[in-house]
Design a protein around this motif. Structure first.
Motif, PDB file in Angstrom:
ATOM      1  N   ALA B 244      19.526  94.783 -54.034  1.00  0.00           N
ATOM      2  CA  ALA B 244      20.092  95.446 -52.863  1.00  0.00           C
ATOM      3  C   ALA B 244      19.810  96.942 -52.910  1.00  0.00           C
ATOM      4  O   ALA B 244      19.438  97.550 -51.911  1.00  0.00           O
ATOM      5  CB  ALA B 244      21.591  95.191 -52.807  1.00  0.00           C
ATOM      6  N   VAL B 248      17.809  97.291 -49.497  1.00  0.00           N
ATOM      7  CA  VAL B 248      18.689  97.430 -48.342  1.00  0.00           C
ATOM      8  C   VAL B 248      19.175  98.871 -48.198  1.00  0.00           C
ATOM      9  O   VAL B 248      19.433  99.546 -49.194  1.00  0.00           O
ATOM     10  CB  VAL B 248      19.928  96.515 -48.499  1.00  0.00           C
ATOM     11  N   ALA B 249      19.263  99.331 -46.982  1.00  0.00           N
ATOM     12  CA  ALA B 249      19.863 100.644 -46.757  1.00  0.00           C
ATOM     13  C   ALA B 249      21.371 100.461 -46.821  1.00  0.00           C
ATOM     14  O   ALA B 249      21.957  99.787 -45.982  1.00  0.00           O
ATOM     15  CB  ALA B 249      19.445 101.190 -45.405  1.00  0.00           C
ATOM     16  N   ILE B 250      21.952 101.021 -47.860  1.00  0.00           N
ATOM     17  CA  ILE B 250      23.379 100.808 -48.041  1.00  0.00           C
ATOM     18  C   ILE B 250      24.142 101.991 -47.479  1.00  0.00           C
ATOM     19  O   ILE B 250      23.784 103.133 -47.727  1.00  0.00           O
ATOM     20  CB  ILE B 250      23.706 100.640 -49.534  1.00  0.00           C
ATOM     21  N   ASP B 251      25.166 101.688 -46.743  1.00  0.00           N
ATOM     22  CA  ASP B 251      26.018 102.773 -46.263  1.00  0.00           C
ATOM     23  C   ASP B 251      26.895 103.201 -47.423  1.00  0.00           C
ATOM     24  O   ASP B 251      27.862 102.540 -47.773  1.00  0.00           O
ATOM     25  CB  ASP B 251      26.870 102.275 -45.086  1.00  0.00           C
TER      26      ASP B 251
END
Ligand SMILES: Nc1ncnc2c1ncn2[C@@H]1O[C@H](COP(=O)(O)OP(=O)(O)OP(=O)(O)O)[C@@H](O)[C@H]1O
Ligand SMILES: Nc1ncnc2c1ncn2[C@@H]1O[C@H](COP(=O)(O)OP(=O)(O)OP(=O)(O)O)[C@@H](O)[C@H]1O
Ligand SMILES: [Mg+2]
Ligand SMILES: [Mg+2]
Lengths: 422, 315
Positions: B244, B248-251
């Motif tokens: 991840a 994934v672009a994690i907030d």
């Protein structure tokens, strides 16, 4: 200090002008390309042996004929340099080892391990005016017991080897590793201390005379320092005292040659062809030692090349703001669940983020401390300060040393790559 | 676990591995149990007494401000003077010896001499009694100098005995050797880090102690062992998190610390933890001796409180 002035070295107090020499701050690559002698010192266990080997490799790769004199290298490191036995002789490191790893090698790399006992015996033979004199020392039981046990012997023998190895121009560059000492500068004091022990003014007066008086030296001694000596004899026991007298008088004919040899090395160490590099870790106790070194080095008249801070915990910048009241790991879990579908329902995520967060906090605290320590050192000196990270594993092979060099020469290497690329 | 069942506990090991830390932690632990304890420091300078906010004790038994705990610095020259005084008894006799520069030079130069004198003081402290005849100290903790020089120290009685053959100094050397080798009175613990060089040197030291110096060996104390960050059963979710973090672009609702950097920090610690475990396994396989492990204490800065935390893992 006392020993230095005793040996006729001018008192260095107030010689701040000396700093001028170090202040030119020649970078490491240039030092390795131009100097003939690099001395690597530092507290115990900081990485002297490892960085010495790494720097020697870099200089040899760049085309010089380099000898690295290592002291008690880790077995695997010695093995990877092709040094399987402690034989006190320089060995060429097989260039094929570099080829096999696709590492360039334009020059020659030689390596040797210091054998203290053998070096001491060799030095005795070398310095004795006649073979009988050497034999008398080598046969002395007290000599046999101390020649590898007395503290300071290793440092002194490293210096003696240095003196021998620099007699001709076999090598373009010598990289000298040093034994672990309390203070990094102990290495420089060691010949004085050693010779001082064997040849302290009083002992020389008493036993030097004793030696000349030949077999009757004990009688001579009684006459000269009668009261004290006889009392001392009472304290220690007669035979022991006699043995000691024999030990010191056996050395009598060696002092002068030993002193000359030590003078030569010292002149060499202070010359323009030599530079000292201090290796330290960012640990406060080691950094204190580095600061002490910095405050004292000028008084020794040797030139400081730079500092290598080894085993640095480094971390990208970043802060976690206090934000809302929820503890950080909870906030992280919340945000991860929101943005990563695969983690949404994972029950393990919470404990994992707890562990991750506390690991990061611990590491960040160490990285912070290291950064502060390094900044303080940098503020105190005008020479370069290189940083090498704390690797996950020991460094014991050529690839590891090459990786280390990536940090020591980050500036020159990237410059080289740029040039190659353009 | 380290027991206080011998009067003399010697703590030895390579430079910087945590000898003084262990000595201090043991001292605090023993004192807490009401055991009358004396810490003996040697080497270049005193470090333990100042940690307790005391002035350097310089050859005087100095209370450390904790009940039942004192320390002393075993100065070789002072120890020698003591020895001369006790051998020659009368001041008119001992004064010239103590003040003679010849003798001073001799002490510096004589092989094993300084070391022997220091150990002689240790023997005296071990034998010291209170007016009622009971031992003054129940426990004496010797913070021995780093390995190489340490062995010189413990070999000095033999060295001197071989040289002296008879006479007063021979007698002293014999008393010292007897104490050092006495199963009933003495134990030596060796401190090490779980890294390549310290472990190799510890193994060398163990055989030197066993076959040459003959001091009864206690435990090997493996200090500053980095604990595992993640449990084995977390491997799967950790892998998921790594993927991840890469893709994934994690907030990141927790500031500007990147998940990747956090993972990198954890990986560093995991690497060290793994390395520590390897070297502990090597040590256990080869040393054939009990080992005690002490965790790395993540304290910045390092204080006496950190030493107490180390002690917490000894109890
Ligand atoms: N940057 C680093 N990261 C991780 N391990 C390192 C690093 N530098 C050195 N080491 C390891 O630390 C150990 C000690 O290094 P080294 O032998 O070079 O130190 P030293 O200063 O020569 O020690 P001594 O004073 O005992 O001679 C070695 O096992 C080495 O592989
Ligand atoms: N369990 C531990 N966890 C983390 N750091 C530690 C631990 N034990 C010791 N240290 C660190 O190591 C440093 C050196 O420890 P200590 O002074 O006890 O070593 P030493 O073996 O007595 O050293 P020397 O040989 O110089 O006398 C301490 O100041 C501390 O920073
Ligand atoms: Mg070394
Ligand atoms: Mg200590």
């Amino acid at each position: 200090m006392n020993t230095l002035s005793k040996l006729g070295i001018k008192s260095p107090v107030g010689l701040t002008g000396r700093t001028g020499r170090g202040s030119k701050a020649t970078d490491l690559a240039t030092l390795l390309a131009t100097k003939r002698l690099i001395v690597v010192c530092g507290s115990g266990g900081v990485g002297k042996t490892t960085t010495s080997a790494a720097m020697a490799i870099a200089a040899a790769q760049a085309g010089r004929k380099v000898l690295v004199l290592t002291i008690d290298p880790a077995r695997r490191l010695a093995a990877s340099l092709g040094l399987s036995e402690l034989d006190n002789d320089p060995r060429r490191v097989d260039p094929a080892l570099f080829q096999a790893r696709d590492l360039p090698m334009k020059g020659e790399l030689w390596a040797m391990m210091l054998d203290t006992k053998r070096s001491f015996d060799d030095a005795v033979r070398r310095h004795a005016p006649r073979p009988e004199v050497a034999q008398r020392v080598l046969d002395n039981t007290i000599y046999q017991q101390i020649s590898d046990a007395l503290s300071g012997t290793q440092e002194y023998m490293a210096m003696e080897q240095l003196s021998e190895l620099t007699r001709d121009n076999t090598y373009d560059l010598l990289v000298v590793d040093t034994p672990p000492t309390q203070h990094a500068l102990d290495f420089l004091d060691s010949p004085d201390r050693m010779i001082g022990v064997l040849d302290s003014g009083v002992l020389k007066k008493v036993f030097g005379g004793a030696a000349k008086a030949g077999k009757s030296y004990f009688g001579w001694l009684r006459r000269s320092t009668k009261v004290v000596a006889s009392l001392f004899e009472r304290v220690t026991g007669g035979e022991f005292f006699t043995d000691m007298v024999e030990f010191f008088s056996a050395f009598d004919e060696l002092y002068e040659a030993m002193r000359n040899s030590s003078k030569r090395v010292k002149a060499l160490l202070k010359g323009k062809d030599a530079a000292f590099i201090l290796v330290t870790s960012p640990q406060p106790s080691h950094m204190q030692e580095a600061n002490y070194f910095l405050s004292r080095i000028d008084s020794y008249g040797v030139s400081l090349g730079g500092f290598i801070v080894n085993r640095v915990h480094s971390l990208a910048d970043g802060t976690i703001p206090a934000g809302d009241a929820a503890p950080v790991p909870d906030r992280m879990v919340r945000s991860l669940r929101a943005s990563v579908p695969a983690l949404q329902a994972n029950q393990q995520l919470e404990p994992l983020m707890q562990s991750l967060y506390s690991a990061w906090q611990r590491y960040a605290a160490m990285a912070q401390q290291d950064a502060t320590q390094i900044a303080q050192l940098e503020a105190r000196t005008r020479v370069w300060v290189k940083q090498v990270p704390y690797f996950e594993a020991d460094i014991h092979d050529l690839s590891g040393l090459d990786k280390l060099n990536g940090y020591l020469f980050s500036d020159s290497r990237s410059a080289a790559t740029e040039r190659a690329g353009s | 676990m380290i027991r206080f069942d011998r009067r003399l506990l010697i703590v030895s090991g390579k430079g910087g591995v945590g000898k003084s830390t262990l000595v201090t932690a043991l001292g605090l632990l023993a004192a807490e149990r009401g055991i009358e304890t004396l810490i003996c420091e040697m080497g270049e300078n005193e470090k333990i007494a100042p940690q307790f906010g005391r002035r350097a004790s310089s050859y005087c038994e100095t209370p450390l401000g904790v009940p039942h705990l004192s320390s002393i610095y075993l100065d070789p020259q002072e120890s020698f003077n003591d020895y001369v005084r006790s051998t020659l008894k009368f001041e008119t006799l001992w004064r010239p010896v103590v003040e003679s520069s010849l003798i001073k030079a001799f002490i510096q130069a004589g092989p094993g001499f300084k070391e022997l004198m220091t150990l002689n003081k240790l023997v005296e402290l071990e034998r010291a009694v209170k007016p009622n005849g009971t031992p003054k100290y129940d426990l004496i903790l010797l913070d021995a100098p780093a390995t190489g020089h340490g062995l010189t120290l413990f070999r000095s009685p033999m060295l001197v005995m071989r040289g002296a053959k008879a006479g007063p100094i021979f007698q002293k050397a014999r008393l010292i050797a007897e104490l050092l080798q006495d199963e009933q009175r003495t134990r030596m613990h060796i401190v090490t880090l779980a890294e390549e060089m310290p472990v190799s040197e510890t193994l060398d030291m163990v055989s030197a102690i066993r076959f040459d110096v003959h001091i009864p060996l206690g435990d090997i104390v493996v200090n500053a062992v980095v604990p595992a960050t993640f449990a084995p059963e977390q491997a799967e979710v950790l892998a998921g998190l790594r993927r991840a973090a890469q893709t994934v672009a994690i907030d990141q609702g927790w500031g500007d610390v990147r998940l990747l950097d956090m993972l990198a920090a954890a990986d560093q610690l995991e690497g060290r933890s793994r390395l520590n475990a390897e070297h502990i396994a090597r040590l256990k396989a080869k040393a054939n001796i009990d080992t005690v492990t002490l965790p790395f204490i993540f304290d910045v800065p390092w204080t006496l409180a950190s030493v107490r935390k180390v002690g917490g893992h000894l109890a």
